[in-house]
Design a protein around this motif. Structure first.
Motif, PDB file in Angstrom:
ATOM      1  N   ASP A  20      -3.306  24.348  67.086  1.00  0.00           N
ATOM      2  CA  ASP A  20      -2.807  23.229  66.271  1.00  0.00           C
ATOM      3  C   ASP A  20      -2.136  23.615  64.952  1.00  0.00           C
ATOM      4  OD1 ASP A  20      -3.975  21.811  68.305  1.00  0.00           O
ATOM      5  OD2 ASP A  20      -5.530  20.891  67.076  1.00  0.00           O
ATOM      6  N   GLN A  22       0.582  23.008  63.538  1.00  0.00           N
ATOM      7  CA  GLN A  22       1.697  22.084  63.710  1.00  0.00           C
ATOM      8  C   GLN A  22       2.047  21.425  62.378  1.00  0.00           C
ATOM      9  OE1 GLN A  22      -0.966  20.749  67.201  1.00  0.00           O
ATOM     10  NE2 GLN A  22       0.915  19.547  67.434  1.00  0.00           N
ATOM     11  N   GLN A  57      -1.504  22.786  71.316  1.00  0.00           N
ATOM     12  CA  GLN A  57      -0.902  21.777  70.452  1.00  0.00           C
ATOM     13  C   GLN A  57      -1.521  20.420  70.742  1.00  0.00           C
ATOM     14  OE1 GLN A  57       3.324  23.439  71.053  1.00  0.00           O
ATOM     15  NE2 GLN A  57       3.496  22.071  69.284  1.00  0.00           N
TER      16      GLN A  57
END
Length: 188
Positions: A20, A22, A57
């Protein structure tokens, strides 16, 4: 690093899991630039040592697949040959293809980096240990954001330190969790 003693039979490989990292997850994360730089260093070292990398993700209505918030931060570059796992829960294992990817890679030890420490990192670590994997948490390559609770603020710096301390030499029968710094993942 000591050889692994995972409880997963007939698997022997170490795999890096990047969780993650992101735009919509780390935009306000504690020590963001240093942590992302450390993650990039670990990714580069993994590639140099031919250690497989699996990218995870998170997606949800506020961060759908393909949206700018869903994209990996620009400092990181996933290679097309590196598996990508989509998730909707905190654990990278629940209702995902992660276990299938790890089986293909013969994984017994997972090196974990990413965000958010108190949510997806913590859940992924415990899920991995419960499934029989050995885990190495890169202590300076995970982060989270400050939070406001009913009884006051909780600093991200405290959460990261607490997670590192909690997992220091954490063991379950036949498997364990180790801490290592980013520059020592492939030298320890």
């Amino acid at each position: 690093m000591d050889s692994t003693v995972s409880t997963i039979p007939n698997r022997t490989e170490r795999v890096l899991i990047v969780v993650d990292v992101q735009n919509g997850v780390v935009f306000d994360a504690w020590n963001r630039d240093a942590v992302v730089s450390n993650i990039a260093e670990v990714v580069s070292a993994a590639r140099a040592h031919s250690t497989p990398i699996v990218w995870v993700q998170h997606n949800e209505p506020e961060m759908p697949i393909g949206h700018e918030y869903w994209q990996l931060v620009p400092e990181l570059n996933r290679l097309e040959s590196e598996p990508l796992v989509h998730k909707q829960f905190r654990s990278s294992f629940d209702e995902t293809t992660l276990e299938t990817e790890l089986a293909k890679l013969n994984a017994s030890e997972l090196v974990i980096v990413g965000a958010q420490t108190n949510n997806c990192i913590r859940s992924t670590i415990y899920s991995a240990l419960e499934r029989g994997y050995d885990v190495t948490l890169v202590e300076d390559a995970h982060t989270t954001s400050d939070e406001e609770w009913d009884n006051g603020p909780i600093s991200a710096e405290f959460v990261v330190a607490e997670q590192n301390r909690t997992l220091l030499n954490y063991e379950l029968p036949g498997r364990s969790c180790h801490l290592v710094k980013a520059d020592q993942v492939f030298t320890a």
